[in-house]
Design an enzyme around this catalytic site. Structure first.
Site, PDB file in Angstrom:
ATOM      1  N   TYR A 205      -7.090 -24.377   7.300  1.00 18.43           N
ATOM      2  CA  TYR A 205      -6.846 -24.882   8.658  1.00 18.43           C
ATOM      3  C   TYR A 205      -6.522 -26.366   8.620  1.00 18.43           C
ATOM      4  O   TYR A 205      -5.640 -26.853   9.325  1.00 18.43           O
ATOM      5  CB  TYR A 205      -8.082 -24.648   9.553  1.00 18.43           C
ATOM      6  CG  TYR A 205      -7.815 -25.044  10.989  1.00 18.43           C
ATOM      7  CD1 TYR A 205      -7.253 -24.131  11.877  1.00 18.43           C
ATOM      8  CD2 TYR A 205      -8.078 -26.339  11.437  1.00 18.43           C
ATOM      9  CE1 TYR A 205      -6.970 -24.503  13.186  1.00 18.43           C
ATOM     10  CE2 TYR A 205      -7.795 -26.715  12.744  1.00 18.43           C
ATOM     11  CZ  TYR A 205      -7.235 -25.793  13.614  1.00 18.43           C
ATOM     12  OH  TYR A 205      -6.949 -26.159  14.900  1.00 18.43           O
TER      13      TYR A 205
ATOM     14  N   PHE B  32      22.183 -31.571  23.970  1.00 20.17           N
ATOM     15  CA  PHE B  32      21.828 -30.251  23.458  1.00 20.17           C
ATOM     16  C   PHE B  32      20.813 -29.648  24.436  1.00 20.17           C
ATOM     17  O   PHE B  32      19.995 -30.362  25.016  1.00 20.17           O
ATOM     18  CB  PHE B  32      21.270 -30.293  22.031  1.00 20.17           C
ATOM     19  CG  PHE B  32      21.063 -28.890  21.504  1.00 20.17           C
ATOM     20  CD1 PHE B  32      22.157 -28.091  21.241  1.00 20.17           C
ATOM     21  CD2 PHE B  32      19.798 -28.343  21.372  1.00 20.17           C
ATOM     22  CE1 PHE B  32      21.995 -26.763  20.837  1.00 20.17           C
ATOM     23  CE2 PHE B  32      19.625 -27.025  20.969  1.00 20.17           C
ATOM     24  CZ  PHE B  32      20.725 -26.238  20.696  1.00 20.17           C
ATOM     25  N   THR B  33      20.885 -28.330  24.591  1.00 21.52           N
ATOM     26  CA  THR B  33      20.128 -27.647  25.651  1.00 21.52           C
ATOM     27  C   THR B  33      18.638 -28.005  25.661  1.00 21.52           C
ATOM     28  O   THR B  33      18.120 -28.508  26.653  1.00 21.52           O
ATOM     29  CB  THR B  33      20.299 -26.130  25.496  1.00 21.52           C
ATOM     30  OG1 THR B  33      19.959 -25.775  24.160  1.00 21.52           O
ATOM     31  CG2 THR B  33      21.731 -25.701  25.791  1.00 21.52           C
TER      32      THR B  33
ATOM     33  N   ASP C 295      18.718 -36.508  15.711  1.00 21.77           N
ATOM     34  CA  ASP C 295      18.451 -35.076  15.599  1.00 21.77           C
ATOM     35  C   ASP C 295      19.025 -34.683  14.240  1.00 21.77           C
ATOM     36  O   ASP C 295      20.243 -34.579  14.068  1.00 21.77           O
ATOM     37  CB  ASP C 295      19.129 -34.309  16.738  1.00 21.77           C
ATOM     38  CG  ASP C 295      18.816 -32.819  16.658  1.00 21.77           C
ATOM     39  OD1 ASP C 295      18.483 -32.346  15.553  1.00 21.77           O
ATOM     40  OD2 ASP C 295      18.912 -32.137  17.692  1.00 21.77           O
TER      41      ASP C 295
ATOM     42  N   LYS D 232      17.415 -24.676  10.403  1.00 22.60           N
ATOM     43  CA  LYS D 232      18.851 -24.816  10.123  1.00 22.60           C
ATOM     44  C   LYS D 232      19.039 -25.333   8.691  1.00 22.60           C
ATOM     45  O   LYS D 232      18.766 -24.611   7.738  1.00 22.60           O
ATOM     46  CB  LYS D 232      19.504 -25.740  11.157  1.00 22.60           C
ATOM     47  CG  LYS D 232      19.741 -25.076  12.505  1.00 22.60           C
ATOM     48  CD  LYS D 232      18.529 -25.022  13.361  1.00 22.60           C
ATOM     49  CE  LYS D 232      18.787 -24.679  14.795  1.00 22.60           C
ATOM     50  NZ  LYS D 232      17.534 -24.572  15.561  1.00 22.60           N
TER      51      LYS D 232
ATOM     52  N   ARG E 288      28.897 -20.951  24.632  1.00 24.71           N
ATOM     53  CA  ARG E 288      28.538 -22.366  24.682  1.00 24.71           C
ATOM     54  C   ARG E 288      29.460 -23.044  25.684  1.00 24.71           C
ATOM     55  O   ARG E 288      30.415 -23.736  25.340  1.00 24.71           O
ATOM     56  CB  ARG E 288      28.678 -23.029  23.299  1.00 24.71           C
ATOM     57  CG  ARG E 288      27.713 -22.531  22.256  1.00 24.71           C
ATOM     58  CD  ARG E 288      26.305 -23.094  22.309  1.00 24.71           C
ATOM     59  NE  ARG E 288      25.408 -22.529  23.279  1.00 24.71           N
ATOM     60  CZ  ARG E 288      24.095 -22.807  23.305  1.00 24.71           C
ATOM     61  NH1 ARG E 288      23.544 -23.618  22.420  1.00 24.71           N
ATOM     62  NH2 ARG E 288      23.322 -22.293  24.222  1.00 24.71           N
TER      63      ARG E 288
ATOM     64  N   PHE F 256      20.793 -19.402  29.873  1.00 24.71           N
ATOM     65  CA  PHE F 256      21.662 -18.612  28.989  1.00 24.71           C
ATOM     66  C   PHE F 256      20.884 -17.621  28.135  1.00 24.71           C
ATOM     67  O   PHE F 256      21.407 -16.578  27.754  1.00 24.71           O
ATOM     68  CB  PHE F 256      22.466 -19.556  28.085  1.00 24.71           C
ATOM     69  CG  PHE F 256      21.597 -20.537  27.353  1.00 24.71           C
ATOM     70  CD1 PHE F 256      21.060 -20.221  26.129  1.00 24.71           C
ATOM     71  CD2 PHE F 256      21.269 -21.764  27.928  1.00 24.71           C
ATOM     72  CE1 PHE F 256      20.215 -21.103  25.473  1.00 24.71           C
ATOM     73  CE2 PHE F 256      20.436 -22.658  27.280  1.00 24.71           C
ATOM     74  CZ  PHE F 256      19.903 -22.321  26.048  1.00 24.71           C
TER      75      PHE F 256
END
Ligand code: P61
Length: 462
Positions: free
Chosen positions: A74, A126-127, A216, A259, A383, A450
């Site tokens: 933990y 970006f969303t 990002d 990613k 998009r 979306f």
């Protein structure tokens, strides 16, 4: 004599996962059940899944082996310390705060840096990033260069900041701009890179105004590859070194490890300022978990640590971007309208040019993604206006200049034959484009609509 030699992926395939082929009838009923939204399709009904490159990469044998030695303690997990060391080494930030995925890092960052009424400037929205900024009370201002909004523009760095626009935002909002939010690459612009020179110029400007830059870094290796390929003076340098240079021009980053870092789940927030990091760790225990796991299991952190190392290798990134380019060039050769130059993680079809007669209110990109699925079982993602949602202040629908369908390529998953099949399906839909009907939205969720919105095809009378 050959003028150009082919490249091949720097790996061979040890494990395979069967996929299911479907009939046109099955696809028609699956699409109807999914409300014409590719996010709502069941994976078992999809043949080639190009919805996203997020969490869909194939892990290496090393990563799978790492999963077995994940330390599930933990507190104080060994796997966390390996992740921390890998992130420090490859991105150069001092403080590494684990999160369950990218939006977890965005949430914590927005909460510690933004005060209601602030302004955050960035190279296109970006969303999830913008929503977290808005929920923390900020207004997002897009300061990307104009070329980013033009699919056919050949600008080599369409992720660049328009420095005059940025200067204006900083001058007009003194001490109300906590940070500038810069993505590498820019997802919504088509996976387009920012140049090192532009990032350095943005850094000079923000320093004068005492404003931070937060990267990002979700697809920073892909961005660094484009810099190596295109930016004067950068050829011959290692992608890993370019990544470090980029990170050194910022104060921290958010990362979705789903990613570039080749993991199925995970992320982190990285910062240089120890006081800010302390604030972040304090919020972390409320929303993500203890500061040595942040919502990931020990084995997840192990996979991310190993994936980070693999993701910055030149051979890997060249093959990855090369595969995306292979698909894009094939489509371009047939005259299919798409975002150029081809981006790092996917090929983005220009739905406005594909379906020029269809009004934006009928969601051409959503309709095109549905048509492509019907043709072949290939899943892509809208998009455009559906993704852009509504203005948080006026409630009006936003119609961004780009109305795109993203064919996103997972890393190390599909073969060149899959790319050929995909290209041929797009061509076939292009040839039949007159028959594609627009859509009306019949269910609209409040946030990030979306993901769960439902649509019905418009009939002749609509
Ligand atoms: C994607 F339709 N991207 O591209 P998380 N920054 C950037 C991302 O691309 C990103 C995140 C932060 C996804 C998944 C996704 O509107 C959507 O680990 C540049 O997904 O939380 C994620 O990282 C967030 C798909 C996200 C979407 C939002 O497919």
């Amino acid at each position: 004599m050959l003028t150009r030699r082919s490249w091949a992926e720097p790996f061979r395939i040890k494990v395979v996962e069967p996929v299911r082929m479907t009939t046109p009838e099955e696809r028609r009923s699956a699409l109807q059940e999914a409300g014409h939204n590719t996010f709502l399709l069941k994976s078992r009904d999809v043949y080639i899944d190009l919805l996203t490159d997020s969490g869909t990469s194939a892990m290496s044998d090393r990563q799978w082996a790492g999963m077995m030695i994940g330390d599930e303690a933990y507190a104080g997990s060994e796997s966390f310390y390996r992740l921390e060391a890998a992130a420090r080494k490859r991105y150069g930030y001092a403080q590494v705060i684990p999160t369950h995925q990218g939006r977890g890092a965005e949430h914590i960052l927005s909460r510690i840096l933004i005060r209601p009424g602030d302004v955050v400037a960035g190279n296109m929205y970006f969303t999830t990033t913008r929503l977290h900024q808005e929920l923390a009370g900020a207004r997002f201002v897009d300061v990307i260069i104009e070329e980013a909004h033009e699919p056919a523009s050949q600008h080599p760095f369409k992720g660049n900041v328009d420095l005059e626009k940025l200067e204006r935002v900083l001058a007009e909002n003194p001490s109300r701009t906590p940070y500038v939010s810069l993505a590498a690459t820019v997802n919504m612009a088509g996976g387009q890179p920012i140049s090192l020179a532009n990032l350095a110029a943005a850094r000079d400007l923000t320093r004068k105004h005492n404003v931070k830059i937060i990267l990002d870094a979700t697809r920073i290796a892909e961005n660094a590859f484009f810099i190596q390929e295109r930016e004067p003076g950068q050829q011959g340098r290692a992608v890993a070194d370019i990544i470090l240079d980029m990170c050194s021009l910022s104060d921290g980053c958010t990362m979705s490890a789903k990613k570039d870092p080749l993991a199925n789940i995970g992320g982190f927030l990285a910062l240089n300022d120890p006081d800010l990091a302390e604030e972040a760790r304090n919020l972390l225990v409320i929303y993500e978990g203890l500061h040595t796991y942040g919502g990931m299991s020990g084995r997840d952190m192990e996979a991310v640590a190993i994936g980070i190392e693999e993701s910055v290798q030149d051979d890997h990134i060249r093959a990855r971007v090369g595969q995306v380019r292979y698909l894009g060039e094939k489509l371009m050769g047939w005259g299919i309208p798409l975002v150029q130059p081809i981006g790092g993680h996917g090929v983005f079809l220009d739905a406005k040019a594909f379906l020029p007669a269809m009004p934006r209110e009928h969601y051409p990109a959503q309709a095109l993604a549905a048509a492509l699925y019907l043709d072949s079982g290939i899943r892509s993602m809208e998009r455009g206006a559906v993704s852009a949602g509504r203005d948080s202040e006026t409630g009006q629908e936003r119609f961004p200049r780009l109305e795109l369908v993203r064919l996103t390529i997972p890393r190390r998953v599909y073969t060149q034959a899959h790319m050929d099949v995909t290209a041929e399906s797009v061509l076939s839909v292009f040839e039949e484009r007159e028959s594609i009907a627009g859509l009306k939205m019949v269910y609209e969720p409040k946030y990030l609509r979306f993901f769960q919105a439902r649509f019905e095809p418009l009939g002749a009378g609509d």
